[in-house]
Design a protein around this motif. Structure first.
Motif, PDB file in Angstrom:
ATOM      1  N   TYR A 243      37.792  41.134  40.696  1.00 13.60           N
ATOM      2  CA  TYR A 243      39.070  40.434  40.872  1.00 13.60           C
ATOM      3  C   TYR A 243      39.996  40.703  39.687  1.00 13.60           C
ATOM      4  O   TYR A 243      41.183  41.032  39.859  1.00 13.60           O
ATOM      5  CB  TYR A 243      38.829  38.934  41.037  1.00 13.60           C
ATOM      6  N   PHE A 244      39.467  40.584  38.473  1.00 15.72           N
ATOM      7  CA  PHE A 244      40.304  40.787  37.302  1.00 15.72           C
ATOM      8  C   PHE A 244      40.564  42.265  37.002  1.00 15.72           C
ATOM      9  O   PHE A 244      41.503  42.594  36.267  1.00 15.72           O
ATOM     10  CB  PHE A 244      39.675  40.099  36.087  1.00 15.72           C
TER      11      PHE A 244
ATOM     12  N   SER B 161      41.545  44.170  39.274  1.00 12.48           N
ATOM     13  CA  SER B 161      42.560  44.576  40.252  1.00 12.48           C
ATOM     14  C   SER B 161      43.856  44.997  39.579  1.00 12.48           C
ATOM     15  O   SER B 161      44.522  45.943  40.034  1.00 12.48           O
ATOM     16  CB  SER B 161      42.823  43.438  41.244  1.00 12.48           C
ATOM     17  N   TRP B 162      44.219  44.341  38.488  1.00  8.80           N
ATOM     18  CA  TRP B 162      45.462  44.716  37.808  1.00  8.80           C
ATOM     19  C   TRP B 162      45.353  46.077  37.121  1.00  8.80           C
ATOM     20  O   TRP B 162      46.251  46.905  37.274  1.00  8.80           O
ATOM     21  CB  TRP B 162      45.854  43.614  36.817  1.00  8.80           C
ATOM     22  N   PRO B 163      44.284  46.373  36.368  1.00  7.47           N
ATOM     23  CA  PRO B 163      44.143  47.727  35.821  1.00  7.47           C
ATOM     24  C   PRO B 163      44.078  48.805  36.907  1.00  7.47           C
ATOM     25  O   PRO B 163      44.640  49.888  36.738  1.00  7.47           O
ATOM     26  CB  PRO B 163      42.826  47.657  35.034  1.00  7.47           C
TER      27      PRO B 163
ATOM     28  N   GLU C  63      45.475  48.681  39.846  1.00 11.19           N
ATOM     29  CA  GLU C  63      46.851  48.848  40.337  1.00 11.19           C
ATOM     30  C   GLU C  63      47.658  49.709  39.377  1.00 11.19           C
ATOM     31  O   GLU C  63      48.420  50.600  39.798  1.00 11.19           O
ATOM     32  CB  GLU C  63      47.520  47.482  40.496  1.00 11.19           C
ATOM     33  N   SER C  64      47.492  49.472  38.085  1.00 12.55           N
ATOM     34  CA  SER C  64      48.247  50.229  37.090  1.00 12.55           C
ATOM     35  C   SER C  64      47.851  51.706  37.093  1.00 12.55           C
ATOM     36  O   SER C  64      48.710  52.590  37.002  1.00 12.55           O
ATOM     37  CB  SER C  64      48.003  49.632  35.697  1.00 12.55           C
TER      38      SER C  64
ATOM     39  N   ALA D  63      51.126  49.504  44.542  1.00 11.89           N
ATOM     40  CA  ALA D  63      51.292  48.055  44.454  1.00 11.89           C
ATOM     41  C   ALA D  63      50.413  47.310  45.457  1.00 11.89           C
ATOM     42  O   ALA D  63      49.896  46.223  45.165  1.00 11.89           O
ATOM     43  CB  ALA D  63      52.760  47.689  44.669  1.00 11.89           C
ATOM     44  N   GLU D  64      50.228  47.919  46.655  1.00 14.98           N
ATOM     45  CA  GLU D  64      49.450  47.229  47.690  1.00 14.98           C
ATOM     46  C   GLU D  64      47.976  47.074  47.329  1.00 14.98           C
ATOM     47  O   GLU D  64      47.271  46.216  47.869  1.00 14.98           O
ATOM     48  CB  GLU D  64      49.545  47.978  49.027  1.00 14.98           C
TER      49      GLU D  64
ATOM     50  N   LEU E 118      46.552  45.959  44.795  1.00 13.21           N
ATOM     51  CA  LEU E 118      46.206  44.727  44.083  1.00 13.21           C
ATOM     52  C   LEU E 118      45.566  43.717  45.038  1.00 13.21           C
ATOM     53  O   LEU E 118      44.478  43.195  44.782  1.00 13.21           O
ATOM     54  CB  LEU E 118      47.442  44.119  43.434  1.00 13.21           C
TER      55      LEU E 118
ATOM     56  N   GLN F 245      41.525  42.404  45.398  1.00 11.78           N
ATOM     57  CA  GLN F 245      41.214  40.978  45.237  1.00 11.78           C
ATOM     58  C   GLN F 245      40.548  40.400  46.477  1.00 11.78           C
ATOM     59  O   GLN F 245      39.653  39.550  46.368  1.00 11.78           O
ATOM     60  CB  GLN F 245      42.498  40.213  44.896  1.00 11.78           C
TER      61      GLN F 245
END
Length: 481
Positions: free
Chosen positions: A98-99, A101-103, A105-106, A111-112, A114, A118
């Motif tokens: 879950y956490f 997901s941001w790295p 995405e980067s 963008a989708e 993320l 999750q």
């Protein structure tokens, strides 16, 4: 092997094979329908996430499925503790993904992705809760229940995915399909097993199983890394077009082979674990299993060796003609790895996790060295190297195992020689038909008949008739209620 246990093993193989055929049909149905409702972008998002999920799944299981099944004795308290370990790992991996997901995405710039990451993170929790329920079904030889659970879960997941796609859910349809699959597998396993875990207890030690499991994790990570060597080298050296040819050939041969071969471990492991102290029965099972796998998979693969060009033309289209020699190499590699597959069962059934890890290091190095040399000769050179690596590793695997645990070495070498002799004859006959230049479909049909004629000729020899008799008896056991 006792008649009752032999019958159980055969029936288990029967239900496992039926379930796998049903799952392959459902997968193909999903590809045909969902590919018309969803875009490549939708599938691309899921593929990126599933790569990460695949790595996490190795840690989520932690080798405790095999540890539970192969244990000569497993108390109720130990089974409860294993359940909570797998559940705890599932929770940790769910939170971690879950956490992440941001790295992710980067890194991907999508963008989708993320939301996809999750929402797929709970798969680790669902699978963690189901792990010991499924292991318990295997340990108790409830293969019919496992087969029904797997097929039902796959069908429900596909139905949910198609319904969501029809409603315009786009890539969320694929996310829903994965979540329904995980949920249905958990619910089905709990219902079929009729077991609810109690609270964990220190009175029932599982330290040895955790140690065994860690070796399995290390081995699987090594295998996973080794399986990517050829892909990485081709992508870096030869570009995406060559990688696409290689990938399509792999999907045509090795992926279906793995789908047929891998589930048989669920049948073999609990049976071998039960007879591991009775060497004559254990040796007979190993030798018979090698012959059954060798002939059942070796003959179709031999036909593919001889008929690679027309098969590629029919299955992939004429524009994929350059994939034919790669398909041929994969078919050869498939035969050789199948002959060594029973060795993997021996490692697991006898709790030789550390030794399996050491052997896997050797085979991974052999594969890496072969592919590095083969890449100097282009894409086909990599494919040839892929086939040479198991040709080196297979005889080594038998000798390696014989040094650390009792093995029927002569029977295994002799059985493999017979399988390879028959497969070689079938491949040559099919290739001879292929060389005549018949249309693709006709070439395949006549090639299969020619391969069948070779099998019939070899049955003149008593040793092959004896093998056939053993296989027929095994099939009768599968079909006998």
């Amino acid at each position: 092997m006792s008649p009752s246990l032999a019958h159980t093993a055969a029936r288990g193989a029967f239900f496992t094979i039926l379930a796998q055929i049903a799952k392959i049909v459902l997968q193909l149905l999903g590809v045909v329908i969902l590919s018309r409702l969803l875009s490549p972008h939708d599938y691309g998002l899921l593929a990126i996430v599933l790569v990460v999920v695949g790595v996490g799944e190795i840690f989520r299981d932690f080798g405790l499925t095999s540890a539970s099944i192969q244990a000569p004795e497993l108390t109720t308290g130990q089974r409860d503790n294993l359940f909570w370990v797998n559940a705890g790992i599932g929770v940790l991996l769910t939170v971690a993904l879950y956490f992440l997901s941001w790295p992710i995405e980067s890194i991907t710039g999508e963008a989708e992705i993320l939301g996809v990451v999750q929402w797929l993170a709970p798969l680790f929790l669902l699978n963690g809760l189901a792990t010991q329920h499924r292991a318990n079904l295997s340990r108790e030889l409830k293969f019919r229940a496992l087969a029904i659970t797997e097929v039902t879960a796959t069908a429900l997941a596909l139905a949910a995915g198609i319904a969501a796609a029809l409603l315009g859910a786009e890539y969320w349809a694929l996310v829903l399909q994965q979540l329904v699959l995980g949920t249905a597998m958990l619910v089905g396993s709990v219902i079929a097993g009729r077991w609810l875990p109690r609270l964990p207890s220190r009175k029932h030690s599982i330290r040895s199983m955790l140690h065994f499991g860690w070796n399995i994790v290390a081995t699987n990570m090594l295998i996973y890394g080794g399986s990517q060597i050829d892909t990485v080298i081709i992508g870096l050296r030869f570009g995406t077009t060559s990688l696409g040819l290689y990938n399509r050939a792999f999907q045509l041969v090795m992926t279906p082979l793995g789908q047929v071969r891998a589930p048989m471990k669920g049948v073999a492991l609990p049976v071998l674990s039960r007879v591991q102290e009775d060497r004559p029965r254990f040796d007979t099972y190993i030798a018979s299993a090698q012959l059954a796998l060798g002939y059942a998979l070796g003959i179709p693969l031999a036909l593919l060796v001889g008929l690679a060009e027309p098969v590629v033309s029919v299955m992939l289209g004429s524009q994929w003609g350059d994939a034919a020699p790669i398909v041929r190499c994969f078919a050869i590699a498939g035969m050789l790895t199948t002959l060594s597959y029973v060795g993997y069962w021996v490692y697991l059934s006898r709790g030789l996790g550390k030794q399996l890890f050491r052997y896997t290091i050797v085979t991974t190095l052999i594969k890496a060295a072969c592919i590095a040399v083969g890449s100097m000769f282009g894409l086909v050179g990599v494919a040839v190297a892929f086939a040479i690596a198991p040709a080196i590793a297979w005889p080594l695997s038998i000798a390696w195992l014989a040094r650390i645990t009792p093995m029927p070495v002569r029977r295994l070498y002799a059985g493999a020689a017979r399988v390879l002799l028959l497969a070689g004859g079938v491949a040559l006959a099919a290739y001879g038909v292929n060389a005549t230049g018949l249309p693709s479909v006709a070439s395949i049909g006549v090639g299969i008949l020619a391969g069948g004629a070779v099998v019939g000729l070899l049955l003149v020899f008593p040793v092959f008739r004896h093998d056939l008799k053993s296989l027929v008896e095994f099939v009768k056991l599968m079909l006998t209620r």
